[in-house]
Scaffold this active site. Structure first.
Site, PDB file in Angstrom:
ATOM      1  N   ASN A   1      17.907   2.336 -34.714  1.00 17.76           N
ATOM      2  CA  ASN A   1      16.995   1.560 -33.836  1.00 17.76           C
ATOM      3  C   ASN A   1      15.712   2.364 -33.833  1.00 17.76           C
ATOM      4  OD1 ASN A   1      17.167   0.707 -30.280  1.00 17.76           O
ATOM      5  ND2 ASN A   1      16.098  -0.354 -31.908  1.00 17.76           N
TER       6      ASN A   1
ATOM      7  N   GLN B   1      10.861  -0.887 -31.410  1.00 18.29           N
ATOM      8  CA  GLN B   1      10.095  -0.737 -30.173  1.00 18.29           C
ATOM      9  C   GLN B   1       9.027   0.342 -30.348  1.00 18.29           C
ATOM     10  OE1 GLN B   1      13.679  -1.110 -29.627  1.00 18.29           O
ATOM     11  NE2 GLN B   1      13.149  -3.261 -29.197  1.00 18.29           N
TER      12      GLN B   1
ATOM     13  N   ASN C   1       8.082  -4.426 -27.413  1.00 19.73           N
ATOM     14  CA  ASN C   1       8.762  -4.991 -28.587  1.00 19.73           C
ATOM     15  C   ASN C   1       7.701  -5.364 -29.609  1.00 19.73           C
ATOM     16  OD1 ASN C   1      11.548  -5.046 -27.678  1.00 19.73           O
ATOM     17  ND2 ASN C   1      10.901  -6.633 -26.216  1.00 19.73           N
TER      18      ASN C   1
ATOM     19  N   CYS D   1      14.703   0.792 -22.661  1.00 21.38           N
ATOM     20  CA  CYS D   1      15.039   0.945 -24.080  1.00 21.38           C
ATOM     21  C   CYS D   1      15.827   2.254 -24.187  1.00 21.38           C
ATOM     22  CB  CYS D   1      13.801   0.980 -24.963  1.00 21.38           C
ATOM     23  SG  CYS D   1      14.225   1.144 -26.724  1.00 21.38           S
ATOM     24  N   GLY D   2      17.143   2.109 -24.273  1.00 21.76           N
ATOM     25  CA  GLY D   2      18.006   3.289 -24.186  1.00 21.76           C
ATOM     26  C   GLY D   2      17.817   4.251 -25.343  1.00 21.76           C
TER      27      GLY D   2
ATOM     28  N   ASN E   1      16.659  -4.572 -18.191  1.00 21.29           N
ATOM     29  CA  ASN E   1      16.355  -5.710 -19.057  1.00 21.29           C
ATOM     30  C   ASN E   1      17.608  -6.576 -19.116  1.00 21.29           C
ATOM     31  OD1 ASN E   1      17.933  -3.911 -20.520  1.00 21.29           O
ATOM     32  ND2 ASN E   1      16.651  -3.867 -22.331  1.00 21.29           N
TER      33      ASN E   1
ATOM     34  N   HIS F   1      20.784  -8.907 -20.363  1.00 22.39           N
ATOM     35  CA  HIS F   1      21.736  -8.896 -21.478  1.00 22.39           C
ATOM     36  C   HIS F   1      22.779  -9.989 -21.273  1.00 22.39           C
ATOM     37  CE1 HIS F   1      20.296  -5.072 -23.148  1.00 22.39           C
ATOM     38  NE2 HIS F   1      20.028  -4.780 -21.894  1.00 22.39           N
TER      39      HIS F   1
ATOM     40  N   GLU G   1      18.246  -8.577 -30.404  1.00 21.23           N
ATOM     41  CA  GLU G   1      17.443  -8.100 -29.286  1.00 21.23           C
ATOM     42  C   GLU G   1      16.362  -9.108 -28.897  1.00 21.23           C
ATOM     43  OE1 GLU G   1      15.831  -4.249 -28.958  1.00 21.23           O
ATOM     44  OE2 GLU G   1      17.542  -3.250 -29.898  1.00 21.23           O
TER      45      GLU G   1
ATOM     46  N   CYS H   1      21.435  -0.811 -29.973  1.00 22.11           N
ATOM     47  CA  CYS H   1      20.698  -1.162 -28.755  1.00 22.11           C
ATOM     48  C   CYS H   1      21.347  -0.386 -27.622  1.00 22.11           C
ATOM     49  CB  CYS H   1      20.772  -2.669 -28.501  1.00 22.11           C
ATOM     50  SG  CYS H   1      19.926  -3.216 -27.010  1.00 22.11           S
TER      51      CYS H   1
ATOM     52  N   GLY I   1      21.734  -2.357 -24.433  1.00 24.55           N
ATOM     53  CA  GLY I   1      22.737  -3.380 -24.733  1.00 24.55           C
ATOM     54  C   GLY I   1      24.142  -2.829 -24.735  1.00 24.55           C
TER      55      GLY I   1
HETATM   56  N1  LIG Z   1      14.456  -5.556 -26.904  1.00 23.22           N
HETATM   57  C1  LIG Z   1      14.789  -5.002 -25.594  1.00 23.22           C
HETATM   58  C2  LIG Z   1      14.167  -3.606 -25.405  1.00 23.22           C
HETATM   59  C3  LIG Z   1      14.789  -2.560 -26.315  1.00 23.22           C
HETATM   60  C4  LIG Z   1      16.249  -2.401 -26.096  1.00 23.22           C
HETATM   61  C5  LIG Z   1      16.970  -1.520 -27.107  1.00 23.22           C
HETATM   62  N2  LIG Z   1      16.226  -1.157 -28.291  1.00 23.22           N
HETATM   63  C6  LIG Z   1      17.566  -0.312 -26.432  1.00 23.22           C
HETATM   64  O1  LIG Z   1      17.796   0.711 -27.115  1.00 23.22           O
HETATM   65  O2  LIG Z   1      17.866  -0.413 -25.211  1.00 23.22           O
HETATM   66  C7  LIG Z   1      14.252  -5.912 -24.495  1.00 23.22           C
HETATM   67  O3  LIG Z   1      13.258  -6.623 -24.728  1.00 23.22           O
HETATM   68  O4  LIG Z   1      14.832  -5.881 -23.393  1.00 23.22           O
END
Ligand SMILES: N[C@H](CCC[C@H](N)C(=O)O)C(=O)O
Length: 279
Positions: free
Chosen positions: A21, A54, A72, A81-82, A158, A160, A209, A218, A221
């Protein structure tokens, strides 16, 4: 690396990833963030720009080691964004020599710990588990949404939407992902996870995502998937999640959902004045 006061000379950045990622990281500490939506989109272009899943922008914080904003590549912003949070934590730990630091994100203060062996643990906070905080557009059962397949929902700063499937490899992410990302039940769109339960401590997960992309991992996620799987009675609170890019350890503790995984620095780059002038 802090040369953003005057970007007429261009702009340095780091290219990092967490389990594939991938991120562009701009250090704007000591200045205002120079990043606009159009700039985020331009940098995110895989052919005309740098390309990233990201973009993370660092600025000074008055109550944490650093403030981090996440973009994004479609120009939308995310409060969490973890995987990028782990990468930023690594940057700060390498700078300060500290093994425990705190990030300020749109989802609040996130403690991070050097877990050793190149791994970083981040407390991603407690999940949002009410319809209006995920958020959803109406009050429904978060453990079985009124969507074919009865997915679960959870927020990690965010949104999910998590589907339990028999075969994660067989999921057509390109078609099912966007359909759910833009489902009317999600007023801010949503990230979409498909999980296959291997056993009570092991999950295989693939992800579409929010922001319009399949990613190899993610972090938020994976946290949401662990929460949903446990709330559905399928797994323990501490699970290993195997993503396309590798494995994350997720532990839903009393103080929050802890995510542990690796980080990698690929290269340091410099956005040219010509590129910036063309945005
Ligand atoms: N696309 C996700 C943000 C990045 C999440 C992902 N890359 C992670 O590592 O948490 C959103 O719009 O909520």
């Amino acid at each position: 690396m802090n040369q953003v006061k005057n970007i007429s000379n261009g702009l340095p950045f780091l290219k990092m990833h967490g389990l594939g990622n991938d991120f562009v990281i701009i250090d704007a500490r000591g200045a205002e963030s120079p990043v606009s939506q159009s700039m985020a989109r331009a940098i995110g272009e895989r052919h005309f720009g740098v390309g990233y899943d990201q973009l993370a922008v660092l600025t000074d914080s008055d109550d944490a080691d650093v403030d981090v904003a996440f973009w994004n590549s479609d120009g939308s912003m995310a409060n969490a964004c973890g995987n990028a949070s782990r990468c930023v934590a690594r940057i700060i730990m390498d700078e300060t020599g500290d093994s425990e630091i705190v990030l300020r994100t749109g989802n609040g203060l996130l403690p991070a710990v050097d877990a050793g062996n190149g791994l970083i643990s981040v407390n991603m906070g407690q999940p949002q588990l009410t319809w209006d905080t995920v958020p959803l557009s109406k009050d429904v059962d978060l453990n079985a949404l009124p969507i074919d397949g009865e997915p679960g929902a959870a927020g990690m700063g965010n949104p999910h939407c998590v589907f339990v499937v028999d075969d994660a490899e067989g999921v057509n992410l390109e078609t099912r992902g966007p359909a759910i990302e833009h489902h009317p039940l999600f007023p801010e769109r949503t990230n979409v996870e498909f999980i296959e339960i291997i056993d009570r401590r092991t999950i295989r997960m693939r992800v579409w995502e929010r922001g319009g992309m399949i990613t190899l991992a993610c972090g938020s996620g994976a946290c949401a998937a662990a929460v949903v799987a446990h709330r559905k009675g399928l797994t323990e609170r501490n699970v290993t999640i195997h993503l396309d890019g590798g494995a994350l350890q997720i532990d839903w503790r009393d103080d929050g959902v802890w995510m542990t995984g690796p980080t990698a620095l690929v290269f340091q780059g410099h956005l040219s004045p010509e590129f910036l002038a063309g945005i």
